[in-house]
Motif scaffolding. Structure first.
Motif, PDB file in Angstrom:
ATOM      1  N   PRO A  54       0.834  -1.193   0.000  1.00  0.00           N
ATOM      2  CA  PRO A  54       0.000   0.000   0.000  1.00  0.00           C
ATOM      3  C   PRO A  54       0.870   1.244   0.000  1.00  0.00           C
ATOM      4  O   PRO A  54       2.055   1.179   0.275  1.00  0.00           O
ATOM      5  CB  PRO A  54      -0.738  -0.114   1.326  1.00  0.00           C
ATOM      6  CG  PRO A  54       0.261  -0.751   2.250  1.00  0.00           C
ATOM      7  CD  PRO A  54       1.035  -1.710   1.369  1.00  0.00           C
ATOM      8  N   ASP A  55       0.259   2.360  -0.304  1.00  0.00           N
ATOM      9  CA  ASP A  55       0.920   3.651  -0.125  1.00  0.00           C
ATOM     10  C   ASP A  55       0.013   4.448   0.798  1.00  0.00           C
ATOM     11  O   ASP A  55      -1.178   4.587   0.525  1.00  0.00           O
ATOM     12  CB  ASP A  55       1.105   4.358  -1.464  1.00  0.00           C
ATOM     13  CG  ASP A  55       1.966   5.601  -1.329  1.00  0.00           C
ATOM     14  OD1 ASP A  55       2.758   5.675  -0.372  1.00  0.00           O
ATOM     15  OD2 ASP A  55       1.841   6.500  -2.163  1.00  0.00           O
ATOM     16  N   ILE A  56       0.556   4.939   1.891  1.00  0.00           N
ATOM     17  CA  ILE A  56      -0.245   5.565   2.938  1.00  0.00           C
ATOM     18  C   ILE A  56       0.254   6.983   3.192  1.00  0.00           C
ATOM     19  O   ILE A  56       1.450   7.218   3.295  1.00  0.00           O
ATOM     20  CB  ILE A  56      -0.170   4.741   4.245  1.00  0.00           C
ATOM     21  CG1 ILE A  56      -0.683   3.324   3.992  1.00  0.00           C
ATOM     22  CG2 ILE A  56      -0.969   5.414   5.354  1.00  0.00           C
ATOM     23  CD1 ILE A  56      -0.417   2.372   5.126  1.00  0.00           C
ATOM     24  N   ALA A  57      -0.692   7.916   3.308  1.00  0.00           N
ATOM     25  CA  ALA A  57      -0.388   9.292   3.691  1.00  0.00           C
ATOM     26  C   ALA A  57      -1.336   9.684   4.820  1.00  0.00           C
ATOM     27  O   ALA A  57      -2.514   9.319   4.811  1.00  0.00           O
ATOM     28  CB  ALA A  57      -0.571  10.231   2.507  1.00  0.00           C
ATOM     29  N   VAL A  58      -0.808  10.409   5.797  1.00  0.00           N
ATOM     30  CA  VAL A  58      -1.621  10.904   6.906  1.00  0.00           C
ATOM     31  C   VAL A  58      -1.418  12.404   7.026  1.00  0.00           C
ATOM     32  O   VAL A  58      -0.380  12.934   6.625  1.00  0.00           O
ATOM     33  CB  VAL A  58      -1.263  10.212   8.247  1.00  0.00           C
ATOM     34  CG1 VAL A  58      -1.581   8.730   8.199  1.00  0.00           C
ATOM     35  CG2 VAL A  58       0.195  10.427   8.595  1.00  0.00           C
ATOM     36  N   GLY A  59      -2.420  13.088   7.581  1.00  0.00           N
ATOM     37  CA  GLY A  59      -2.270  14.526   7.718  1.00  0.00           C
ATOM     38  C   GLY A  59      -3.283  15.131   8.659  1.00  0.00           C
ATOM     39  O   GLY A  59      -4.249  14.486   9.076  1.00  0.00           O
TER      40      GLY A  59
END
Length: 180
Positions: free
Chosen positions: A65-70
């Motif tokens: 997966p590719d995960i981004a948080v913000g």
């Protein structure tokens, strides 16, 4: 949906997302979000040299997966964002398929600040913003952006990455539920 072409490599990505919004004062809200998706790296056919040993095994790789948080602190007039992309340090490899030499995606940190300026005439608003981006393996970069919105539904804009790129932006909001 994203697509980025840079010299030999093309990157396509798909990121469904979810965010939660919370009122923190009379004027300000905070939101927290996550993007979880898929990236697909491929080699441009125009400049591909099949005799190059670095690219002999494959011409495309899917990264999952590719995960981004913000998080975002915002009001009707201002916003400040902090996000981290590529938090899951994937290799650009799927099984034995890889492009070039073994490499890993590293986290990229984005800090974005902007201001909404409402037009006194018509239904326009303008949003200038600045985006500071950095990873721990490269020098930081700065993007300057300007968006114009019509009735807070349709947006057009331009972004400039110093010494690197000019980006055209378009946005459409469906019933205040989905933004494309």
């Amino acid at each position: 949906l994203e697509q980025d072409k840079q010299d030999l490599i093309k990157t396509d990505a798909f990121y469904p997302s979810y965010s939660y919004h919370l009122r923190v004062s009379d004027r300000y809200f905070a939101s927290f979000g996550v993007f979880t998706g898929v990236k697909w790296y491929s080699i441009s056919g125009k400049v591909f040299d099949p005799s190059d040993p670095a690219f002999s095994s494959t011409r495309s790789v899917i990264v999952v997966p590719d995960i981004a948080v913000g998080t975002r602190l915002y009001s009707k007039e201002n916003f400040l964002d902090l996000s981290v992309r590529q938090t899951y340090k994937n290799k650009i490899q799927l099984g034995s398929k890889k492009i070039g030499t073994p490499s890993k995606l590293v986290p990229h940190i984005n800090i974005i600040a902007g201001k909404r300026i409402e037009s006194t005439a018509f239904y326009y608003s303008y949003v200038p913003s600045v985006n500071f981006k950095f990873a721990f393996i490269s020098p930081p970069t700065v993007d300057l952006s300007f968006m114009m919105f019509i009735k807070n539904k349709i947006g057009f804009g331009l972004s400039y990455r110093y010494n690197d790129a000019i980006i055209l932006l378009a946005q459409y909001k469906f019933k205040n539920l989905i933004t494309l």
